[in-house]
Design an enzyme around this catalytic site. Structure first.
Site, PDB file in Angstrom:
ATOM      1  N   GLU A 146       0.837  -1.194   0.000  1.00  0.00           N
ATOM      2  CA  GLU A 146       0.000   0.000   0.000  1.00  0.00           C
ATOM      3  C   GLU A 146       0.877   1.252   0.000  1.00  0.00           C
ATOM      4  O   GLU A 146       0.572   2.243  -0.655  1.00  0.00           O
ATOM      5  CB  GLU A 146      -0.916   0.009   1.226  1.00  0.00           C
ATOM      6  CG  GLU A 146      -1.999  -1.063   1.218  1.00  0.00           C
ATOM      7  CD  GLU A 146      -3.208  -0.651   0.389  1.00  0.00           C
ATOM      8  OE1 GLU A 146      -3.090   0.293  -0.418  1.00  0.00           O
ATOM      9  OE2 GLU A 146      -4.269  -1.270   0.547  1.00  0.00           O
ATOM     10  N   PHE A 147       1.958   1.225   0.775  1.00  0.00           N
ATOM     11  CA  PHE A 147       2.810   2.394   0.864  1.00  0.00           C
ATOM     12  C   PHE A 147       3.649   2.568  -0.395  1.00  0.00           C
ATOM     13  O   PHE A 147       3.939   3.685  -0.813  1.00  0.00           O
ATOM     14  CB  PHE A 147       3.691   2.313   2.113  1.00  0.00           C
ATOM     15  CG  PHE A 147       2.886   2.386   3.373  1.00  0.00           C
ATOM     16  CD1 PHE A 147       2.420   3.597   3.840  1.00  0.00           C
ATOM     17  CD2 PHE A 147       2.552   1.240   4.068  1.00  0.00           C
ATOM     18  CE1 PHE A 147       1.658   3.669   4.985  1.00  0.00           C
ATOM     19  CE2 PHE A 147       1.781   1.309   5.215  1.00  0.00           C
ATOM     20  CZ  PHE A 147       1.333   2.525   5.679  1.00  0.00           C
TER      21      PHE A 147
END
Length: 281
Positions: free
Chosen positions: A76-77
C-alpha cells in the site's frame, strides 16, 4: 478538480487533529474534503487516495500512531509513493505524534517524503504550511479574506490577523513598497486599525511573485474607499460597511447588489470596477 485537497486519516485522529485542521483550512478559504476518508480496517489506502486525487488537487495523509497501528500491507505504501511518479508533488504527509524513526521503521518509502511536522506548532501554523504547498496564491489574499470575515461578523474593532503571524517573513519590502503600504495604512486605519508593524509584516509574508499584485489590490481598495467616503461623508458604520463591500468585491465573493442598496454602495462598486482615466495598460 472539485476540491483543493482531501485528508486521509485514521478515524481515531478525527477529533484530536483532523476536524480542527480541516476547519482551519476551510477558514483560510481552501475547499477541503475529508469526511469520506476516515480509514478503517480493511480499507485500501492506495485505492482511497487514488480516488481522492481524481477529485482533489492534493492529498494530505495524517501519519500517526493510530494510522500505523492499522494492518496496512507494505505494498500500500509503495503504491502511495508510486501515485506521484512522473508528476508534480500532490501528496503531503503530516506527522502527528510520530518522529522520523517511527515513520522510517514503518515505511522507508514514506520517510523519504518531505512532510509537515505538527510537533510544537500551533494549528494555524500547520494549516499555513499545508496551504503554501496547496494554494500559494491564496496565502497572499488571506489578509483580505480574514478582514472580510471579521467585518461580516460585524466586529466593530478589527483585530489584527494574528494567524498570519504564523507564516514566516520573506524578503524585506523596498522603500517604494513601504511608502505604498504607508498610504494604504493611513487611508484605511479607521476601519482596519492594525499596527504599522503588522500590516507591513503581512505584505512581507507574501511571496515575491504575488506581492505586487496584492499591493495593487489594497491600493485600489484604499483609493476607492477614500474617494467614496469623502464624497458622501459616511458614518463610522457606513464606512465599515463600505470597507467590507470593497474587500469582498476584491476577492470575488460579493453577491449581487440590488438597486435598493445605498447610492454610495452602487457608486463604490462602479468606481472599483471602472478603468481609471489616462490608463496605459
Amino acid at each position: 478538480m472539485e476540491h483543493d485537497l482531501f485528508i486521509s486519516h485514521a478515524s481515531e485522529d478525527k477529533d484530536a487533529l483532523v476536524r480542527p485542521l480541516a476547519e482551519k483550512l476551510k477558514s483560510f478559504t481552501l475547499d477541503v474534503w475529508y469526511d469520506e476518508y476516515s480509514l478503517s480496517v480493511g480499507d485500501s489506502l492506495s485505492a482511497s487516495i487514488d480516488k481522492g486525487l481524481k477529485l482533489s488537487s492534493f492529498g494530505v495523509v495524517i501519519l500517526s500512531p493510530s494510522f500505523f497501528a492499522k494492518p496496512w500491507p507494505e505494498y500500500e505504501f509503495r503504491s502511495l509513493v508510486a501515485l506521484e511518479s512522473g508528476r508534480a508533488k500532490r501528496i503531503i504527509p503530516v506527522w502527528f505524534n510520530v518522529e522520523r524513526d517511527d515513520v522510517l521503521n514503518f515505511s522507508p518509502h514514506l520517510a523519504d517524503k518531505v512532510a509537515v511536522i505538527t510537533s510544537g506548532k500551533k494549528l494555524a501554523a500547520i494549516a499555513l504550511e499545508i496551504m503554501r504547498v496547496v494554494h500559494p496564491k491564496k496565502i497572499s489574499t488571506l489578509a483580505r479574506a480574514l478582514a472580510a470575515r471579521i467585518q461580516a461578523q460585524s466586529n466593530t474593532e478589527l483585530v489584527d490577523v494574528r494567524e498570519l503571524q504564523q507564516s514566516p517573513l520573506r524578503e524585506p519590502l523596498s522603500q517604494d513598497q513601504l511608502r505604498r503600504v504607508r498610504l494604504i495604512h493611513e487611508s484605511l486605519f479607521e476601519v482596519y486599525p492594525i499596527s504599522w508593524e503588522k500590516i507591513a509584516g503581512n505584505f512581507q509574508r507574501d511571496a515575491q511573485e504575488f506581492r505586487e499584485r496584492e499591493l495593487r489590490s489594497w491600493e485600489h481598495i484604499a483609493g476607492t474607499y477614500s474617494g467614496i467616503k469623502r464624497r458622501h461623508n459616511l458614518s463610522r458604520a457606513e464606512s465599515q460597511h463600505l470597507f467590507q463591500v470593497l474587500l469582498r468585491s476584491s476577492l470575488g465573493t460579493l453577491e449581487g447588489v440590488t438597486q435598493e442598496a445605498p447610492a454610495w454602495v452602487i457608486e463604490a462598486l462602479d468606481d472599483f470596477h471602472r478603468r481609471l482615466p489616462n490608463a496605459k495598460d
